[in-house]
Design a protein around this motif. Sequence first.
Motif, PDB file in Angstrom:
ATOM      1  N   HIS A   9      34.210 -12.318 -28.834  1.00 11.84           N
ATOM      2  CA  HIS A   9      34.860 -12.006 -27.561  1.00 11.84           C
ATOM      3  C   HIS A   9      33.926 -12.318 -26.389  1.00 11.84           C
ATOM      4  CE1 HIS A   9      38.502 -10.205 -29.037  1.00 11.84           C
ATOM      5  NE2 HIS A   9      37.841  -9.336 -29.776  1.00 11.84           N
ATOM      6  N   ALA A  10      34.487 -12.896 -25.344  1.00  9.10           N
ATOM      7  CA  ALA A  10      33.792 -13.154 -24.082  1.00  9.10           C
ATOM      8  C   ALA A  10      34.447 -12.233 -23.056  1.00  9.10           C
ATOM      9  CB  ALA A  10      33.930 -14.612 -23.698  1.00  9.10           C
ATOM     10  N   ILE A  11      33.801 -11.129 -22.774  1.00 10.53           N
ATOM     11  CA  ILE A  11      34.437 -10.054 -22.013  1.00 10.53           C
ATOM     12  C   ILE A  11      34.066 -10.096 -20.539  1.00 10.53           C
ATOM     13  CG2 ILE A  11      34.731  -7.555 -21.842  1.00 10.53           C
ATOM     14  CD1 ILE A  11      33.921  -7.427 -24.835  1.00 10.53           C
ATOM     15  N   GLU A  12      35.097 -10.075 -19.708  1.00  9.99           N
ATOM     16  CA  GLU A  12      34.924  -9.960 -18.259  1.00  9.99           C
ATOM     17  C   GLU A  12      35.268  -8.528 -17.880  1.00  9.99           C
ATOM     18  OE1 GLU A  12      36.433 -12.014 -14.126  1.00  9.99           O
ATOM     19  OE2 GLU A  12      37.476 -12.471 -15.987  1.00  9.99           O
ATOM     20  N   ARG A  13      34.370  -7.884 -17.160  1.00  4.59           N
ATOM     21  CA  ARG A  13      34.580  -6.481 -16.793  1.00  4.59           C
ATOM     22  C   ARG A  13      35.754  -6.344 -15.837  1.00  4.59           C
ATOM     23  NH1 ARG A  13      30.117  -1.996 -15.586  1.00  4.59           N
ATOM     24  NH2 ARG A  13      31.542  -0.286 -15.216  1.00  4.59           N
ATOM     25  N   SER A  55      32.640 -21.514 -22.869  1.00  4.98           N
ATOM     26  CA  SER A  55      32.746 -20.081 -22.639  1.00  4.98           C
ATOM     27  C   SER A  55      31.599 -19.584 -21.762  1.00  4.98           C
ATOM     28  CB  SER A  55      32.758 -19.340 -23.981  1.00  4.98           C
ATOM     29  OG  SER A  55      32.953 -17.973 -23.782  1.00  4.98           O
ATOM     30  N   LEU A  56      30.390 -20.075 -22.016  1.00  2.00           N
ATOM     31  CA  LEU A  56      29.231 -19.684 -21.216  1.00  2.00           C
ATOM     32  C   LEU A  56      29.375 -20.184 -19.780  1.00  2.00           C
ATOM     33  CD1 LEU A  56      26.449 -18.443 -20.903  1.00  2.00           C
ATOM     34  CD2 LEU A  56      25.482 -20.601 -21.720  1.00  2.00           C
ATOM     35  N   ILE A  57      29.794 -21.431 -19.605  1.00  2.00           N
ATOM     36  CA  ILE A  57      29.983 -21.990 -18.262  1.00  2.00           C
ATOM     37  C   ILE A  57      31.053 -21.211 -17.504  1.00  2.00           C
ATOM     38  CG2 ILE A  57      30.816 -24.019 -16.994  1.00  2.00           C
ATOM     39  CD1 ILE A  57      29.375 -25.701 -19.208  1.00  2.00           C
ATOM     40  N   PHE A  58      32.127 -20.846 -18.180  1.00  2.00           N
ATOM     41  CA  PHE A  58      33.189 -20.061 -17.567  1.00  2.00           C
ATOM     42  C   PHE A  58      32.651 -18.709 -17.105  1.00  2.00           C
ATOM     43  CE2 PHE A  58      36.904 -17.289 -17.580  1.00  2.00           C
ATOM     44  CZ  PHE A  58      37.830 -18.073 -16.904  1.00  2.00           C
ATOM     45  N   ALA A  59      31.772 -18.106 -17.914  1.00  2.00           N
ATOM     46  CA  ALA A  59      31.197 -16.812 -17.562  1.00  2.00           C
ATOM     47  C   ALA A  59      30.335 -16.912 -16.309  1.00  2.00           C
ATOM     48  CB  ALA A  59      30.362 -16.277 -18.723  1.00  2.00           C
ATOM     49  N   VAL A  60      29.634 -18.021 -16.156  1.00  5.12           N
ATOM     50  CA  VAL A  60      28.731 -18.186 -15.016  1.00  5.12           C
ATOM     51  C   VAL A  60      29.479 -18.659 -13.765  1.00  5.12           C
ATOM     52  CG1 VAL A  60      26.741 -19.489 -14.174  1.00  5.12           C
ATOM     53  CG2 VAL A  60      26.751 -18.630 -16.517  1.00  5.12           C
ATOM     54  N   ASP A  61      30.319 -19.671 -13.915  1.00  7.00           N
ATOM     55  CA  ASP A  61      30.977 -20.315 -12.774  1.00  7.00           C
ATOM     56  C   ASP A  61      32.378 -19.821 -12.480  1.00  7.00           C
ATOM     57  OD1 ASP A  61      28.737 -21.884 -12.458  1.00  7.00           O
ATOM     58  OD2 ASP A  61      29.570 -23.573 -13.580  1.00  7.00           O
TER      59      ASP A  61
END
Length: 68
Positions: A9-13, A55-61
Amino acid sequence: MINRPAKYHAIERTSPKGQGQKYVGTCWQCGKTNLTLSDATEVCENIAGLTEDESLIFAVDGPEEPSA
């Protein structure tokens, strides 16, 4: 670069931030809601089909803006 499908899971708060506030979020890969930090180690369906890099790029950008 890692080109394998994202596995966890890639969780956005989505919960309020601040002292004493519980962390609750939504996975941007599968859309599952009400996840806690401990859920980040659970295997994700990844219906979005993101790779680990994406997924990592989406989390950052954040998400890409549509072209006008």
